[in-house]
Write an enzyme that holds these catalytic residues in place. Structure first.
Site, PDB file in Angstrom:
ATOM      1  CD  GLN A  11      -3.313   0.215   1.862  1.00  9.60           C
ATOM      2  OE1 GLN A  11      -3.470  -0.981   2.003  1.00  9.60           O
ATOM      3  NE2 GLN A  11      -4.137   1.084   2.394  1.00  9.60           N
ATOM      4  CB  SER A  94       2.105  -5.246   3.748  1.00 10.86           C
ATOM      5  OG  SER A  94       0.906  -5.276   4.489  1.00 10.86           O
ATOM      6  CG  LEU A  95      -1.076  -4.984  -0.752  1.00  7.61           C
ATOM      7  CD1 LEU A  95      -1.380  -5.529  -2.147  1.00  7.61           C
ATOM      8  CD2 LEU A  95      -1.810  -3.686  -0.536  1.00  7.61           C
ATOM      9  NE  ARG A 119      -3.424  -8.530   4.367  1.00  2.73           N
ATOM     10  CZ  ARG A 119      -2.604  -7.482   4.227  1.00  2.73           C
ATOM     11  NH1 ARG A 119      -2.971  -6.482   3.422  1.00  2.73           N
ATOM     12  NH2 ARG A 119      -1.461  -7.410   4.886  1.00  2.73           N
ATOM     13  CG  HIS A 204       1.654  -4.901   9.318  1.00  2.00           C
ATOM     14  ND1 HIS A 204       1.482  -6.224   8.950  1.00  2.00           N
ATOM     15  CD2 HIS A 204       1.524  -4.167   8.188  1.00  2.00           C
ATOM     16  CE1 HIS A 204       1.271  -6.276   7.643  1.00  2.00           C
ATOM     17  NE2 HIS A 204       1.275  -5.046   7.166  1.00  2.00           N
ATOM     18  CD  GLN A 253       1.044  -9.944   5.367  1.00  2.00           C
ATOM     19  OE1 GLN A 253      -0.131  -9.585   5.413  1.00  2.00           O
ATOM     20  NE2 GLN A 253       1.683 -10.131   4.226  1.00  2.00           N
TER      21      GLN A 253
END
Length: 314
Positions: A11, A94-95, A119, A204, A253
């Site tokens: 992101q 991340s993503l 998500r 996170h 995660q």
């Protein structure tokens, strides 16, 4: 011979128009966008290419959108004879880990789009607006970041390391009061500066547990296969091809630290001397220069870059 890894952005890399020239130039890339639109029952492609930037910034849109662009870039490259199986590793921030898995055949593009929509919504809903925050620590090492988090959490709030992106670039996350307290005290442990980040939720960290629970349920409903090459996972900074481990690490995660610096250091230690960033922008390519100054970085986001990378790696 060049030993390379494909890496996939997270992101913050999004922009209106990303991937449009890939879709126009490569039927294989256009097919990815069509598959994502169909899976979501939404014309996400139009939002990505000609839509409103504020709408694209919504987490539930950003996450599948960035995945679509990354996988489209990889499919374009595959049409030139260079696939993920030729890489030493894949890794995503991340993503971007979902992009890495979809690009390497571990999960389908349609499943990736659907679970990223879940998500995004779950991460946004996990913490009421205004109750969480994130801050970037500029010039901090991991030990200093731990000390900063302890200062922030001293009055009972959540304050944890969210991202270890590169030397001197660590992000903390947690309850608004705790993160703001930590940011105000960084000089006490020798950190130059803390900068509050304009985010919609404290990603996170342990406050994201409701979203992790949602992902456990969502991921239980999709097939996960062994990827074409080993995934270096965010939460371990170690490689795996085991579907059960991958599924579990995707759940962890959500609340866990993105160990990007360590992931890059691991891949370099294994002989990787070129990183190819597949998708929108060059955030990871720039970031990696701080971690591995001698390692080359290429981007894969336009038809011209696809041709160039194919020529280099073919």
């Amino acid at each position: 011979m060049t030993k390379f890894a494909f890496i996939f952005p997270g992101q913050g890399s999004q922009f209106i128009g990303m991937g449009k020239d890939l879709a126009d130039a490569f039927p294989e890339a256009k097919a990815v966008f069509d598959e994502v639109d169909s899976a979501l029952g939404q014309d996400l492609s139009s939002l990505i290419w000609t839509g409103d930037e504020e709408q694209l910034k919504l987490t539930a849109n950003t996450q599948p959108a960035l995945m679509a662009v990354s996988v489209a870039a990889m499919r374009a490259l595959q049409s030139k004879g260079v696939g993920p199986e030729k890489a030493a590793f894949v890794a995503g921030h991340s993503l971007g880990e979902y992009s890495a898995l979809a690009a390497s055949g571990a999960i389908s593009v349609a499943d990736a789009a659907r679970v990223l929509r879940i998500r995004g919504n779950a991460m946004q809903a996990a913490v009421p607006a205004g109750e969480g925050a994130m801050a970037a620590l500029l010039g901090a090492d991991p030990d200093q970041a731990v000390a900063v988090c302890e200062l922030g959490a001293a009055e009972g709030g959540v304050c944890e390391i969210a991202n270890d992106n590169a030397p001197g670039q660590i992000v903390i996350s947690g309850s608004k009061a705790a993160v703001e307290l930590a940011a105000s005290k960084v000089s006490e442990v020798g950190v130059k500066k803390a900068m509050m980040l304009p985010v919609s939720a404290p990603f996170h960290c342990s406050m994201m547990q409701p979203a992790a629970d949602a992902m456990m349920e969502a991921l239980a409903g999709i097939e996960v296969k062994a990827p074409a090459t080993a995934l270096v996972a965010n939460v371990t900074a170690e490689p795996t091809t085991d579907p059960a481990a991958i599924r579990q690490q995707l759940i962890e995660q959500v609340t866990g630290q993105v160990r990007w610096r360590e992931s890059v250091e691991f891949m370099v230690s294994q002989g990787v001397d070129l990183f190819v960033e597949a998708g929108a922008g060059k955030v990871l390519t720039v970031m990696n220069r701080r971690t591995a100054k001698s390692v080359e970085g290429l981007t894969l986001g336009t038809p011209e870059e696809v041709e160039s990378v194919a020529e280099r790696l073919g």
